[in-house]
Motif scaffolding. Structure first.
Motif, PDB file in Angstrom:
ATOM      1  N   ILE A  65       0.815  -1.205  -0.028  1.00  0.00           N
ATOM      2  CA  ILE A  65      -0.013   0.144   0.082  1.00  0.00           C
ATOM      3  C   ILE A  65       0.850   1.207   0.233  1.00  0.00           C
ATOM      4  O   ILE A  65       1.732   1.234   0.848  1.00  0.00           O
ATOM      5  CB  ILE A  65      -0.940   0.197   1.243  1.00  0.00           C
ATOM      6  N   ASP A  66       0.689   2.000  -1.003  1.00  0.00           N
ATOM      7  CA  ASP A  66       1.413   3.303  -1.081  1.00  0.00           C
ATOM      8  C   ASP A  66       2.890   3.026  -1.068  1.00  0.00           C
ATOM      9  O   ASP A  66       3.833   3.803  -0.674  1.00  0.00           O
ATOM     10  CB  ASP A  66       1.063   4.437   0.072  1.00  0.00           C
ATOM     11  N   GLY A  67       3.373   1.850  -1.666  1.00  0.00           N
ATOM     12  CA  GLY A  67       4.861   1.611  -1.642  1.00  0.00           C
ATOM     13  C   GLY A  67       5.405   0.698  -0.467  1.00  0.00           C
ATOM     14  O   GLY A  67       6.556   0.602  -0.381  1.00  0.00           O
ATOM     15  N   HIS A  68       4.717   0.687   0.274  1.00  0.00           N
ATOM     16  CA  HIS A  68       4.980   0.040   1.644  1.00  0.00           C
ATOM     17  C   HIS A  68       4.489  -1.449   1.932  1.00  0.00           C
ATOM     18  O   HIS A  68       3.004  -1.592   1.535  1.00  0.00           O
ATOM     19  CB  HIS A  68       4.587   0.929   2.823  1.00  0.00           C
ATOM     20  N   SER A  69       5.286  -2.274   2.442  1.00  0.00           N
ATOM     21  CA  SER A  69       4.719  -3.619   2.548  1.00  0.00           C
ATOM     22  C   SER A  69       3.884  -3.846   3.937  1.00  0.00           C
ATOM     23  O   SER A  69       4.267  -3.296   4.885  1.00  0.00           O
ATOM     24  CB  SER A  69       5.832  -4.596   2.702  1.00  0.00           C
ATOM     25  N   CYS A  70       2.640  -4.259   3.554  1.00  0.00           N
ATOM     26  CA  CYS A  70       1.744  -4.224   4.985  1.00  0.00           C
ATOM     27  C   CYS A  70       1.200  -5.675   5.059  1.00  0.00           C
ATOM     28  O   CYS A  70       1.141  -6.381   4.059  1.00  0.00           O
ATOM     29  CB  CYS A  70       0.438  -3.328   4.325  1.00  0.00           C
ATOM     30  N   MET A  71       0.880  -6.008   6.218  1.00  0.00           N
ATOM     31  CA  MET A  71       0.264  -7.269   6.796  1.00  0.00           C
ATOM     32  C   MET A  71      -1.103  -7.067   6.964  1.00  0.00           C
ATOM     33  O   MET A  71      -1.602  -5.980   6.971  1.00  0.00           O
ATOM     34  CB  MET A  71       1.016  -7.856   7.988  1.00  0.00           C
ATOM     35  N   VAL A  72      -1.950  -8.386   6.761  1.00  0.00           N
ATOM     36  CA  VAL A  72      -3.148  -8.150   6.694  1.00  0.00           C
ATOM     37  C   VAL A  72      -3.799  -9.084   7.640  1.00  0.00           C
ATOM     38  O   VAL A  72      -3.405 -10.464   7.504  1.00  0.00           O
ATOM     39  CB  VAL A  72      -3.866  -8.410   5.400  1.00  0.00           C
ATOM     40  N   ARG A  73      -4.994  -9.008   8.365  1.00  0.00           N
ATOM     41  CA  ARG A  73      -5.485  -9.975   9.082  1.00  0.00           C
ATOM     42  C   ARG A  73      -6.861  -9.616   9.647  1.00  0.00           C
ATOM     43  O   ARG A  73      -7.083  -8.482   9.347  1.00  0.00           O
ATOM     44  CB  ARG A  73      -4.565 -10.360  10.668  1.00  0.00           C
ATOM     45  N   GLU A  74      -7.516 -10.610  10.015  1.00  0.00           N
ATOM     46  CA  GLU A  74      -9.010 -10.043  10.474  1.00  0.00           C
ATOM     47  C   GLU A  74      -8.946  -9.983  11.905  1.00  0.00           C
ATOM     48  O   GLU A  74      -8.411 -10.474  12.799  1.00  0.00           O
ATOM     49  CB  GLU A  74      -9.976 -11.363  10.279  1.00  0.00           C
ATOM     50  N   ARG A  75      -9.562  -8.923  12.406  1.00  0.00           N
ATOM     51  CA  ARG A  75      -9.771  -8.482  13.666  1.00  0.00           C
ATOM     52  C   ARG A  75     -11.430  -9.034  13.972  1.00  0.00           C
ATOM     53  O   ARG A  75     -12.270  -8.942  13.346  1.00  0.00           O
ATOM     54  CB  ARG A  75     -10.138  -7.261  13.877  1.00  0.00           C
ATOM     55  N   ALA A  76     -11.196  -9.853  15.046  1.00  0.00           N
ATOM     56  CA  ALA A  76     -12.588 -10.653  15.626  1.00  0.00           C
ATOM     57  C   ALA A  76     -13.009 -10.341  16.693  1.00  0.00           C
ATOM     58  O   ALA A  76     -12.191 -10.023  17.742  1.00  0.00           O
ATOM     59  CB  ALA A  76     -12.381 -12.252  15.227  1.00  0.00           C
ATOM     60  N   PRO A  77     -14.309 -10.709  17.267  1.00  0.00           N
ATOM     61  CA  PRO A  77     -14.919 -10.329  18.300  1.00  0.00           C
ATOM     62  C   PRO A  77     -13.966 -11.145  19.651  1.00  0.00           C
ATOM     63  O   PRO A  77     -14.116 -10.601  20.656  1.00  0.00           O
ATOM     64  CB  PRO A  77     -16.084 -10.475  18.384  1.00  0.00           C
ATOM     65  N   PHE A  78     -13.611 -12.185  19.214  1.00  0.00           N
ATOM     66  CA  PHE A  78     -13.058 -13.086  20.280  1.00  0.00           C
ATOM     67  C   PHE A  78     -11.379 -13.049  20.169  1.00  0.00           C
ATOM     68  O   PHE A  78     -10.969 -13.902  20.573  1.00  0.00           O
ATOM     69  CB  PHE A  78     -13.424 -14.523  20.098  1.00  0.00           C
ATOM     70  N   ARG A  79     -10.880 -12.001  19.451  1.00  0.00           N
ATOM     71  CA  ARG A  79      -9.368 -11.761  19.571  1.00  0.00           C
ATOM     72  C   ARG A  79      -9.139 -11.168  21.011  1.00  0.00           C
ATOM     73  O   ARG A  79      -9.458 -10.008  21.084  1.00  0.00           O
ATOM     74  CB  ARG A  79      -8.957 -11.042  18.258  1.00  0.00           C
ATOM     75  N   ASP A  80      -8.350 -11.971  21.709  1.00  0.00           N
ATOM     76  CA  ASP A  80      -8.169 -11.426  23.158  1.00  0.00           C
ATOM     77  C   ASP A  80      -7.119 -11.923  23.711  1.00  0.00           C
ATOM     78  O   ASP A  80      -6.528 -13.075  23.248  1.00  0.00           O
ATOM     79  CB  ASP A  80      -9.371 -11.819  24.074  1.00  0.00           C
TER      80      ASP A  80
END
Length: 523
Positions: free
Chosen positions: A415-430
């Motif tokens: 994104i915009d020339g930068h390497s980005c990581m992607v993940r899901e945010r979930a209600p049970f991420r804790d």
């Protein structure tokens, strides 16, 4: 074709490729390396990220310290530490940073923190200032937010020991609950930002220190109890490695509510108490068409079409098996997320709202796109030949190796020339509330986390790049278990004390305004 190249090992070929600055070298096969060294070409399909693949500091523009905007070069010790790592790995007797004392150590701490946050300091990022304030207020947060400082003290260490895909930032707060590929909560390691191929002991040493400092700060436990907790962590790891060596069950193991120890099963169950609809209420405005506006979320709805293209590209490049609940992966809204993380505080991250299948928006999905940092271990580990060049790709690779059937949305995209990581945010991420743990619960939790770490390491030769049987090699390297555990604990006690002194140096320098500018090179 050069016969010397044909007969060379892959490690030797990687060394030559590094000297010739062959782009994408670490993702090449041996034959591709030979072709690239012979022709000067990088080979078909090889990833390239230029100088940054060899760097150590997470914010630095390049490994030679030259600013991308053409201004005065920023002082960088990346190359010096890479050479130091190689020398120490060869067995040479060299001075390493943890041998420094007094004013020399204080200056080293200051220079390393500045170098590690060069971009964020130079741009006057307000979140960078907030991060330094946060680190100044807590030894444990200082430890968590200065990974590069910790690993420069290990430069080139344990070169003779087996290599694994290390998590890179092990501490009691980096284990937790996240979604599996079946969208149910599982417990495991949950932060892959610094993952890197390294000796297995690097994770153990950082983890033992983390449990000592965490138990001291969160529960005010005595040094004796801190040591006992760290011992349970290391022994949990050793027994886990022995178990996987015996039964080979690592490829199918998950910690879920039906098979987790009571302490973890209770945590997993608690994450299901909030429904997705209730969770989304705290993030979205009343119509559920977009994000609310507050100090943490800044909607950038004008970039919705742009992010639709990014999402489409991310799905294609990562070959995401889009589940039915995600519909057509339609982007409903985009927001900048502020104030999140410790080590990554100040790095750009976006929340992207994906339309679910219900018209009322109660089942929408939330993806996080976060700029990937260079691993703090890069350029510091003993040369091993196991590398992954691009930062987002490296993080994606680690998640797919470390977790069995983990988050299907975990991936990477530029994104915009930068390497980005992607993940899901979930209600049970804790994660677990460390401050609520009793001494006995701390010990139990440490033992569980030690075994979880053993599981991630055991996967290094299953879905990772390690080309030999990891578990027997680790057990053989450990040898006498009592002596090995004692070695790790003695290292951890000394390191914890050093970190406390470093924190005092940092606080004093922070009060004097040391982190409002970066070190530049004058002629």
């Amino acid at each position: 074709m050069d016969t010397d190249l044909e007969s060379a090992t892959r490690t030797e070929l990687l060394r030559r490729a590094r000297e010739q600055d062959v782009p994408g070298r670490s993702s090449m096969t041996k034959d591709q390396l030979v072709d690239a060294l012979t022709s000067g070409d990088s080979g078909d399909g090889a990833a390239s990220e230029g100088a940054s693949s060899d760097g150590a500091a997470s914010d630095s523009a390049s490994s030679d310290g030259v600013r991308g905007d053409g201004s005065r070069p920023v002082h960088s010790r990346v190359e010096a530490f890479r050479l130091l790592a190689e020398a120490r790995a060869r067995g040479e007797m060299v001075l390493i940073p943890r041998m420094l004392t007094g004013n020399d150590r204080r200056v080293h701490v200051r220079e390393t923190v500045r170098e590690d946050h060069e971009t964020r300091i130079a741009t006057g990022d307000l979140e960078a200032r907030a991060k330094f304030d946060k680190l100044a207020g807590s030894v444990f947060h200082f430890f968590r937010g200065t990974n590069l400082l910790f690993y420069r003290d290990l430069v080139g260490e344990d070169a003779r020991l087996p290599t694994v895909l290390a998590l890179g930032d092990v501490h009691p707060g980096n284990f937790g609950v996240m979604p599996s590929s079946d969208n149910v909560p599982i417990f495991s390691v949950n932060d892959f930002d610094d993952a890197y191929y390294a000796p297995f002991t690097w994770d153990l040493k950082r983890g033992a220190v983390g449990f000592m400092l965490g138990a001291a700060e969160k529960s005010d436990l005595s040094p004796k109890k801190q040591r006992a907790i760290a011992r349970r962590f290391v022994r949990g790891y050793v027994s886990g490695i022995a178990s996987y060596a015996a039964d080979g069950q690592e490829q199918t193991e998950q910690l879920r509510m039906d098979n987790a120890p009571p302490l973890i099963a209770e945590l997993l169950a608690s994450t299901l108490e909030t429904s997705r609809a209730e969770w989304l209420e705290d993030l979205l405005e009343e119509t559920r068409r977009g994000f609310r506006t507050d100090e943490e979320l800044v909607p950038v709805s004008s970039r919705r079409e742009e992010f639709q293209e990014i999402v489409d590209r991310y799905v294609a490049e990562n070959e995401v098996a889009v589940p039915e609940r995600a519909g057509r992966m339609r982007v409903k809204d985009v927001a900048e997320r502020r104030g999140a993380g410790t080590a990554s505080l100040g790095l750009t991250r976006y929340y992207v709202l994906i339309a679910g299948v219900r018209d009322d928006g109660t089942d929408d999905l939330l993806l996080e796109f976060k700029r990937a940092r260079r691993s703090a271990l890069a350029g510091l580990v003993p040369p091993s030949g196991y590398e992954v060049d691009k930062q987002g790709d490296r993080i994606r690779h680690a998640q797919r190796v470390h977790l069995v059937d983990g988050d299907v949305f975990y991936g990477s995209v530029d994104i915009d020339g930068h390497s980005c990581m992607v993940r899901e945010r979930a209600p049970f991420r804790d994660d677990i509330s460390l401050g609520s743990l009793s001494t006995s619960e701390w010990k139990e939790y440490a033992g569980i986390c030690g075994r979880v770490l053993a599981h991630t390491h055991a996967m290094s030769d299953e879905t990772g790049k390690v080309d030999y049987d990891v578990e027997p090699a680790i057990l053989e390297a450990i040898g006498g278990r009592d002596l090995f555990v004692d070695d790790v604990l003695r290292f951890a006690e000394e390191a914890a004390e050093r970190i406390r002194r470093d924190h005092e140096y940092f606080v004093a320098d922070h009060e004097l305004g040391a982190f409002r500018s970066v070190d530049v090179v004058y002629r």
